[in-house]
Structures are given as structure tokens and as C-alpha cells.
Motif scaffolding. Structure first.
Motif, PDB file in Angstrom:
ATOM      1  N   PRO A 266       0.808  -1.223   0.000  1.00  0.00           N
ATOM      2  CA  PRO A 266       0.000   0.000   0.000  1.00  0.00           C
ATOM      3  C   PRO A 266       0.840   1.270   0.000  1.00  0.00           C
ATOM      4  N   GLY A 267       0.304   2.293  -0.678  1.00  0.00           N
ATOM      5  CA  GLY A 267       0.912   3.616  -0.641  1.00  0.00           C
ATOM      6  C   GLY A 267       2.343   3.632  -1.138  1.00  0.00           C
ATOM      7  N   GLU A 268       3.182   4.352  -0.408  1.00  0.00           N
ATOM      8  CA  GLU A 268       4.584   4.518  -0.792  1.00  0.00           C
ATOM      9  C   GLU A 268       5.394   3.240  -0.623  1.00  0.00           C
ATOM     10  N   HIS A 269       4.837   2.262   0.106  1.00  0.00           N
ATOM     11  CA  HIS A 269       5.596   1.037   0.368  1.00  0.00           C
ATOM     12  C   HIS A 269       5.860   0.242  -0.912  1.00  0.00           C
ATOM     13  N   ALA A 270       4.954   0.335  -1.909  1.00  0.00           N
ATOM     14  CA  ALA A 270       5.177  -0.391  -3.164  1.00  0.00           C
ATOM     15  C   ALA A 270       6.455   0.101  -3.837  1.00  0.00           C
ATOM     16  N   GLY A 271       6.638   1.422  -3.874  1.00  0.00           N
ATOM     17  CA  GLY A 271       7.855   1.969  -4.454  1.00  0.00           C
ATOM     18  C   GLY A 271       9.091   1.575  -3.681  1.00  0.00           C
ATOM     19  N   HIS A 272       8.954   1.545  -2.351  1.00  0.00           N
ATOM     20  CA  HIS A 272      10.100   1.147  -1.518  1.00  0.00           C
ATOM     21  C   HIS A 272      10.475  -0.298  -1.789  1.00  0.00           C
ATOM     22  N   GLU A 273       9.473  -1.198  -1.853  1.00  0.00           N
ATOM     23  CA  GLU A 273       9.767  -2.602  -2.126  1.00  0.00           C
ATOM     24  C   GLU A 273      10.360  -2.772  -3.533  1.00  0.00           C
ATOM     25  N   ALA A 274       9.832  -2.010  -4.485  1.00  0.00           N
ATOM     26  CA  ALA A 274      10.379  -2.093  -5.838  1.00  0.00           C
ATOM     27  C   ALA A 274      11.837  -1.650  -5.869  1.00  0.00           C
ATOM     28  N   ASP A 275      12.161  -0.626  -5.117  1.00  0.00           N
ATOM     29  CA  ASP A 275      13.554  -0.176  -5.055  1.00  0.00           C
ATOM     30  C   ASP A 275      14.454  -1.248  -4.449  1.00  0.00           C
ATOM     31  N   LEU A 276      13.945  -1.945  -3.429  1.00  0.00           N
ATOM     32  CA  LEU A 276      14.722  -3.035  -2.836  1.00  0.00           C
ATOM     33  C   LEU A 276      14.959  -4.148  -3.852  1.00  0.00           C
ATOM     34  N   MET A 277      13.938  -4.476  -4.619  1.00  0.00           N
ATOM     35  CA  MET A 277      14.085  -5.531  -5.625  1.00  0.00           C
ATOM     36  C   MET A 277      15.030  -5.096  -6.733  1.00  0.00           C
ATOM     37  N   LEU A 278      14.934  -3.853  -7.126  1.00  0.00           N
ATOM     38  CA  LEU A 278      15.836  -3.327  -8.141  1.00  0.00           C
ATOM     39  C   LEU A 278      17.284  -3.402  -7.669  1.00  0.00           C
ATOM     40  N   ALA A 279      17.515  -3.004  -6.416  1.00  0.00           N
ATOM     41  CA  ALA A 279      18.866  -3.047  -5.855  1.00  0.00           C
ATOM     42  C   ALA A 279      19.384  -4.479  -5.774  1.00  0.00           C
ATOM     43  N   ALA A 280      18.494  -5.418  -5.430  1.00  0.00           N
ATOM     44  CA  ALA A 280      18.902  -6.820  -5.346  1.00  0.00           C
ATOM     45  C   ALA A 280      19.322  -7.350  -6.709  1.00  0.00           C
TER      46      ALA A 280
END
Length: 439
Positions: A266-280
Motif C-alpha cells: 500500500p501507498g509509498e511502500h510499493a515503491g520502496h519494495e520495488a527499489d529493494l528488488m531493483l537493488a537486489a
């Protein structure tokens, strides 16, 4: 409706597995109601006539293969649905397609999550019979997680109702779960009570390509070690190029693997999780990786993944695998399949619901070439043996059917096989329900 026209029966002999050992059924029955199913089964029970239940015919393990002299019972005409927005449930007959269920409940602001790649053509009854999964199952679970109840016709024609629109229910044995995934061998499902969720939030998508299979599987483990994405899908080089041949969307033909990952937090957390996946992905050595919040762009890559099987199939007839392993062994499975392909001299493409370790090796072969066909079937068995040896399963979501039956005992062992047989014998003592499937 009872049909005996040979030309019509011929169209129902096989499911999508194209089992070469399919027989010729005596008749096709297409009921509209539970009562008609029960009447058919009572007649078959009295006369000891086998029944092969069938949904949309999209099964990939031969579970709906016609048997000579049997009745084919197709639920394709059973298509009623009602939605209860208060309990967030839907009462659904088995002939509706998965996509039709999704569209109907979406009109009420609700969502039915299980989404096989074939969701536009597979039936909800077949999904329940095989405990089908799909692309979002890494976060949301498989069909059994959404079946709260059912009406099922037993082998003697008795119709029983199990469970219902209750989120919690501990009364008696968990019989509903027993029938989900039983592939029509214990009873014929005539209605399902499905649990629904609120509409899925907007998703953020990450796409990454890799020069090696090892780098891709390293990225998968890095992602799942941090969070639970709403999707985490894998395509190998063969699948990438097959899809690019058809869709021309600019996929990297030189890549060894492609990942499509999504977050619907939800909310801004989707972008945060996507950034984590991108970094991984970048840390694992991705040759290219990017994130998009554009729903159309994200859906285009998901569509490419869904199209992988038909795209590879255009290279030749397929033996479709469905093996899965615990996530830490995913890299061993993927590289092991590549070694089997090289040793046997056959083309094998691997696509996967990577987030839960469920892979779909696609073995391309020419059935008219005896030597190639033999090598392809040897590879088929070796892949299942590999998965079992890695602590995995011969099927994550397609079912055992008839094609995988020879390897089931290797996974379950004699005690569990004996217990399974006792359950089958108790519920179907004359063995009339889908004979030759699973057991």
C-alpha cells in the motif's frame, strides 16, 4: 445433454497435454445442474461405467484424457455465479473461466487472486481439481487458499455440501481441502464457494535481465529473503527469444534470463519494495534493470511472461513439466535442467513462478521423430527425478494426471501412497471416477 457423435467425442479425447494413449469415450455428458451430475453418476455407479470429469480441457498432465468405454462428463455448461459483497464470497459453478470469475467479482470492487497463465481459457472447476496456482501466488497463495466450501457429487451419486461462506470453521475433518487437488478421482465438484479480497492496489514493476542463470537465481533469493513480492517471474533465453519472435517488444535476445517482479504494497511502500528488488537485481549482476510505476508498461511485461508457453510451443510440440523445489535449491534445479537438455540433445526452455520455486520446463520435441521423442521423454523423467532429489515435487500446480503418475511414488513413498489408496478406495470403491489418473 448426452452426445454420442464420434466427431464431437473426438474433440474431447485429450486435454492440452495431448496424451497419445487417449481412448474413445462411449458418450459425452454436459449437465447444467448438480442434480443432473448426480443422476449421471448414480447411473454410472449402478452400471459400473467409468466417468472422466472434464473442465475446459486446458490441463497439462493428462488428467482429462478420455478412457475407452467411459463417460466424459464436461462441466462446461455449468456457468452460474453469485457474489456476496458482505461476506466477500462468490458461489460459482465449475464451468466458468477463471477470467470470467475475475471480471464478475471486479464489478463489485472485489478480486479473486489465483491467476494461472491460462486464466483466460481455464475453468474455475479445473483450477480447483488441480489446485492451480499462477503468477501472484508467491504472495497470495493458490486455489485451495480461496476455496471456503463446495458442493461435490460422490462416486455413488450422493451430492454433499462442504464448508461455506465462513472465514473460520473448525467443525469436523477438513474435507473441503481433501477434494481440492484431487483431480476428479474422489468426487465431481459442481459448485465452489470462493473467498474474495478487496481490489488489488496499484503495482510497481521491476524488470531485469541477466547474463547467467546463476546471477538470476541469486537475485531471486536476495529478493525473497527481504520481502514477499506480489509477483516474481523468470524466463530463460529460449523463452525470451520465443516471446520476442512473436511480440517484438525489444527484449534482450542475448540475455540468459529475465525477471519480472512486482510489489502491490500500500501507498509509498510499493515503491520502496520495488527499489529493494531493483537493488537486489543490480547487486546480483543484472545487465539491465529498471522500475516502472506505469500500469500499462508493467502489464506488458507480465503479458510477455504469460505468453511464454504458447510462444515456445511454436517451435514444436511440448512436453510440459511443472516441478518445484524449496527456494534455496532453485539454482540447482535450473542449472541441472540445462545440463539434462545438453546431455539429451533436446531443446528445453525454463519459465518459472520463481518466487515460490515452481518451474515449468518446456521440452520441445517432434513426436514423429522416434529418436528425438525418446530423448525428450527420458529428459522428462530425469527432470522429475532431479526435483525429487532436491527435496521438491513433481507438480506444483498442474496435477499428476496420467503423464506424471509413474513418478508419484518416488516422491511420496510407499506409506503415503498406501494411505492415498485407502482414501480413494473408501470414497470410490468401484474405481469409476477418473480411472487411471493419479493412482
Amino acid at each position: 445433454m448426452v452426445v454420442t457423435d464420434p466427431d464431437v467425442l473426438a474433440g474431447y479425447r485429450q486435454d492440452r497435454a495431448l496424451d497419445p494413449d487417449a481412448g474413445t469415450a462411449a458418450a459425452l455428458v454436459r449437465p447444467l445442474t448438480t442434480e443432473q451430475v448426480a443422476a449421471t453418476v448414480r447411473w454410472a455407479h449402478e452400471h459400473r461405467v467409468p466417468i472422466v470429469p472434464r473442465g475446459a480441457g486446458t490441463g497439462l498432465s493428462g488428467g482429462a484424457t478420455a478412457q475407452t468405454g467411459a463417460l466424459l462428463l464436461s462441466t462446461e455448461k455449468m456457468r452460474e455465479i453469485s457474489v456476496d459483497t458482505v461476506t466477500r464470497t462468490a458461489a460459482v459453478q465449475p464451468g466458468l473461466l477463471n477470467a470470467e470469475v475475475k471480471r464478475t467479482v471486479a464489478e463489485h470492487g472485489l478480486w479473486y487472486p489465483p491467476d494461472p497463465s491460462s486464466f483466460e481459457i481455464c475453468s474455475i472447476g479445473g483450477n480447483a481439481a488441480t489446485n492451480a496456482g499462477g503468477l501472484c501466488c508467491v504472495k497470495y497463495g493458490v486455489t485451495t487458499d480461496y476455496v471456503l466450501g463446495m458442493q461435490v457429487v460422490l462416486a455413488d451419486g450422493t451430492a454433499v455440501r462442504l464448508g461455506g461462506p465462513r472465514l473460520k470453521d473448525s467443525a469436523g475433518l477438513s474435507l473441503t481441502k481433501l477434494f481440492v487437488g484431487s483431480e476428479g478421482t474422489l468426487g465431481i465438484i459442481t459448485e465452489l464457494t470462493l473467498r474474495l479480497l478487496p481490489a488489488q492496489p496499484p503495482q510497481s514493476t521491476v524488470v531485469a535481465t541477466f547474463a547467467t542463470l546463476t546471477a538470476a537465481t541469486d537475485a531471486i533469493l536476495a529478493i525473497t529473503g527481504q520481502l514477499r513480492p506480489s509477483m516474481l517471474e523468470f524466463m530463460d533465453a529460449v523463452a525470451i527469444n520465443a516471446v520476442e519472435d512473436e511480440l517484438r517488444m525489444g527484449l534482450d535476445r542475448t540475455a540468459a534470463a529475465l525477471l519480472v517482479a512486482r510489489s502491490d504494497a500500500p501507498g509509498e511502500h510499493a515503491g520502496h519494495e520495488a527499489d529493494l528488488m531493483l537493488a537486489a537485481c543490480e547487486k546480483a549482476g543484472a545487465t539491465e534493470a529498471f522500475r516502472t510505476d506505469d500500469p500499462d508498461e508493467g502489464e506488458a511485461f507480465c503479458a510477455a511472461r504469460r505468453f511464454a508457453i504458447p510462444a515456445v510451443e511454436r517451435k514444436g510440440p511440448l512436453l510440459l513439466e511443472d516441478v518445484g523445489v524449496p527456494l534455496p535449491r532453485l539454482g540447482d534445479l535450473v542449472t541441472g535442467i540445462a545440463e539434462i537438455a545438453a546431455q539429451r540433445g533436446v531443446l528445453i526452455s525454463v519459465i518459472a513462478h520463481a518466487g515460490d520455486g515452481n518451474t515449468h520446463p518446456l521440452i520441445v520435441h517432434d513426436p514423429a521423430d522416434p529418436d528425438e521423442s525418446e530423448r525428450a521423454h527420458l529428459a522428462f523423467g530425469e527432470i522429475m527425478a532431479l526435483a525429487i532429489g532436491l527435496g521438491g515435487t513433481i507438480t506444483g500446480e498442474h496435477g499428476v494426471g496420467r503423464l506424471k503418475k509413474p513418478w508419484l511414488a518416488d516422491q511420496l513413498g510407499p506409506d503415503v501412497m498406501a494411505l492415498t489408496r485407502r482414501i480413494k478406495d473408501a470414497l470410490d470403491p468401484h474405481g469409476i471416477l477418473n480411472p487411471g489418473a493419479v493412482l
